[in-house]
Scaffold this motif. Structure first.
Motif, PDB file in Angstrom:
ATOM      1  N   PHE A  63       0.850  -1.185   0.000  1.00 18.37           N
ATOM      2  CA  PHE A  63       0.000   0.000   0.000  1.00 18.37           C
ATOM      3  C   PHE A  63       0.888   1.237   0.000  1.00 18.37           C
ATOM      4  O   PHE A  63       1.772   1.384   0.859  1.00 18.37           O
ATOM      5  N   ILE A  64       0.626   2.137  -0.943  1.00 14.66           N
ATOM      6  CA  ILE A  64       1.421   3.355  -1.072  1.00 14.66           C
ATOM      7  C   ILE A  64       0.459   4.535  -1.111  1.00 14.66           C
ATOM      8  O   ILE A  64      -0.353   4.637  -2.045  1.00 14.66           O
ATOM      9  N   PRO A  65       0.530   5.436  -0.123  1.00 14.49           N
ATOM     10  CA  PRO A  65      -0.389   6.585  -0.125  1.00 14.49           C
ATOM     11  C   PRO A  65      -0.028   7.570  -1.223  1.00 14.49           C
ATOM     12  O   PRO A  65       1.030   7.464  -1.848  1.00 14.49           O
ATOM     13  N   ALA A  66      -0.902   8.540  -1.415  1.00 12.01           N
ATOM     14  CA  ALA A  66      -0.739   9.474  -2.523  1.00 12.01           C
ATOM     15  C   ALA A  66       0.578  10.253  -2.441  1.00 12.01           C
ATOM     16  O   ALA A  66       1.212  10.513  -3.463  1.00 12.01           O
ATOM     17  N   ASP A  67       1.005  10.616  -1.235  1.00 12.56           N
ATOM     18  CA  ASP A  67       2.241  11.405  -1.139  1.00 12.56           C
ATOM     19  C   ASP A  67       3.505  10.541  -1.260  1.00 12.56           C
ATOM     20  O   ASP A  67       4.608  11.076  -1.357  1.00 12.56           O
ATOM     21  N   ARG A  68       3.346   9.241  -1.233  1.00 11.12           N
ATOM     22  CA  ARG A  68       4.437   8.253  -1.415  1.00 11.12           C
ATOM     23  C   ARG A  68       5.555   8.396  -0.385  1.00 11.12           C
ATOM     24  O   ARG A  68       6.640   7.838  -0.585  1.00 11.12           O
ATOM     25  N   LYS A  69       5.337   9.058   0.708  1.00 11.74           N
ATOM     26  CA  LYS A  69       6.398   9.228   1.695  1.00 11.74           C
ATOM     27  C   LYS A  69       6.503   8.037   2.647  1.00 11.74           C
ATOM     28  O   LYS A  69       7.375   7.998   3.529  1.00 11.74           O
ATOM     29  N   SER A  70       5.611   7.089   2.485  1.00  9.75           N
ATOM     30  CA  SER A  70       5.692   5.853   3.256  1.00  9.75           C
ATOM     31  C   SER A  70       5.070   4.748   2.429  1.00  9.75           C
ATOM     32  O   SER A  70       4.423   5.013   1.400  1.00  9.75           O
ATOM     33  N   SER A  71       5.264   3.527   2.879  1.00  6.09           N
ATOM     34  CA  SER A  71       4.605   2.399   2.234  1.00  6.09           C
ATOM     35  C   SER A  71       4.397   1.321   3.294  1.00  6.09           C
ATOM     36  O   SER A  71       5.113   1.292   4.314  1.00  6.09           O
ATOM     37  N   THR A  72       3.429   0.455   3.060  1.00  4.30           N
ATOM     38  CA  THR A  72       3.125  -0.604   4.022  1.00  4.30           C
ATOM     39  C   THR A  72       3.059  -1.943   3.312  1.00  4.30           C
ATOM     40  O   THR A  72       2.293  -2.112   2.360  1.00  4.30           O
ATOM     41  N   LEU A  73       3.879  -2.852   3.782  1.00  4.82           N
ATOM     42  CA  LEU A  73       3.837  -4.230   3.303  1.00  4.82           C
ATOM     43  C   LEU A  73       2.848  -4.983   4.180  1.00  4.82           C
ATOM     44  O   LEU A  73       2.964  -4.976   5.404  1.00  4.82           O
ATOM     45  N   SER A  74       1.886  -5.624   3.570  1.00  8.80           N
ATOM     46  CA  SER A  74       0.873  -6.355   4.317  1.00  8.80           C
ATOM     47  C   SER A  74       0.972  -7.847   4.007  1.00  8.80           C
ATOM     48  O   SER A  74       0.914  -8.250   2.835  1.00  8.80           O
ATOM     49  N   LEU A  75       1.137  -8.641   5.058  1.00 13.62           N
ATOM     50  CA  LEU A  75       1.209 -10.097   4.925  1.00 13.62           C
ATOM     51  C   LEU A  75      -0.052 -10.680   5.538  1.00 13.62           C
ATOM     52  O   LEU A  75      -0.270 -10.577   6.747  1.00 13.62           O
ATOM     53  N   PRO A  76      -0.914 -11.296   4.739  1.00 12.11           N
ATOM     54  CA  PRO A  76      -2.176 -11.810   5.274  1.00 12.11           C
ATOM     55  C   PRO A  76      -1.973 -13.140   5.994  1.00 12.11           C
ATOM     56  O   PRO A  76      -1.241 -14.004   5.511  1.00 12.11           O
ATOM     57  N   ARG A  77      -2.575 -13.294   7.133  1.00 13.08           N
ATOM     58  CA  ARG A  77      -2.612 -14.592   7.839  1.00 13.08           C
ATOM     59  C   ARG A  77      -1.237 -15.239   7.886  1.00 13.08           C
ATOM     60  O   ARG A  77      -0.994 -16.276   7.246  1.00 13.08           O
ATOM     61  N   VAL A  78      -0.334 -14.649   8.624  1.00 17.34           N
ATOM     62  CA  VAL A  78       1.042 -15.152   8.667  1.00 17.34           C
ATOM     63  C   VAL A  78       1.102 -16.513   9.351  1.00 17.34           C
ATOM     64  O   VAL A  78       0.277 -16.877  10.174  1.00 17.34           O
ATOM     65  N   SER A  79       2.138 -17.241   8.964  1.00 17.59           N
ATOM     66  CA  SER A  79       2.427 -18.526   9.591  1.00 17.59           C
ATOM     67  C   SER A  79       3.847 -18.463  10.153  1.00 17.59           C
ATOM     68  O   SER A  79       4.575 -17.496   9.924  1.00 17.59           O
TER      69      SER A  79
END
Lengths: 111, 114
Positions: A63-79
């Motif tokens: 996920f990258i917001p409009a200003d691109r000054k941050s980003s988020t890596l999302s891992l669903p249902r980790v093992s």
């Protein structure tokens, strides 16, 4: 070279969604955001790359917001097998000498 | 399947020895890289090569040299090993940078200099 800041470590439990945020306040217009995963005793491997909004593949979402000054890596249902170090890189993809690995985020998934 | 191999997983050398670390890729990639990885510092780029006989310095080239005589092989040379070069060394390769830029890594060589 755009500098990135990530948490040093994170803990989670099996089955939870994990979000790892990376700050890159001085990201340039042509920079892409790339995430790698490294298991113990192995080299890093590419997970996902994006420029803006949202990118999803079979492993993760970015996920990258409009200003691109941050980003988020999302891992669903980790093992337990998702326990690894995750690196966020920012740079222009057409230049070999532009992207750098930081210290990464050590994710520990507990049972 | 993409493969990058490194000549040794573990290596122990003495101070002052000349050390060769070899990396071979079977993907016909133009670009090859050498990194070292130390706790708390992540991966730091030592040298990279974008073609046979071509090389460029990364962030920490001091004390190292490289050789790329063939497209598939990239060697890292420690001319006179020192204890502060004890580290994990990782080799990677990639196609020329395009919109999607992915590096493929080998398993690493853990070098100890005593």
């Amino acid at each position: 070279l755009a500098k990135t800041t990530q948490p040093i470590s994170m803990d989670s439990y099996e089955g939870q969604e994990v979000n790892i945020t990376c700050s890159h306040n001085n990201i340039a217009t042509n920079d892409y955001i790339t995430w790698y995963q490294q298991f113990p005793s192995q080299g890093p491997r590419f997970i996902i790359q994006g420029y803006k909004t949202k990118v999803t593949n079979e492993v993760a979402s970015l996920f990258i917001p409009a200003d691109r000054k941050s980003s988020t890596l999302s891992l669903p249902r980790v093992s337990l097998s998702d326990t690894a170090v995750y690196y966020c890189l920012v740079g222009v993809t057409y230049n070999n000498n532009d992207m750098r690995f930081g210290a990464g985020t050590r994710l520990t998934v507990k049972p | 399947d993409v493969k990058v191999t490194q000549s040794s997983r573990y290596l122990v050398k003495r101070t002052g020895e000349k050390v060769f670390l070899e990396c071979v890729q079977d993907m016909d990639h133009e670009n090859m890289f050498w990194y070292r990885q130390d706790p708390g510092l992540g991966l730091r780029l030592i040298y990279f090569s974008y073609d046979v006989k071509m090389k460029e310095k990364g962030d920490i080239p001091e004390g190292y040299s490289v050789s790329r005589e063939k497209k598939e092989r990239f060697s890292l040379i420690l001319e006179s090993a020192s204890t502060n070069q004890t580290s994990m060394y990782l080799c990677a390769s990639s196609l020329p940078p395009t919109e999607k830029y992915e590096q493929y890594f080998g398993p690493g060589t853990r070098l100890t200099v005593t």
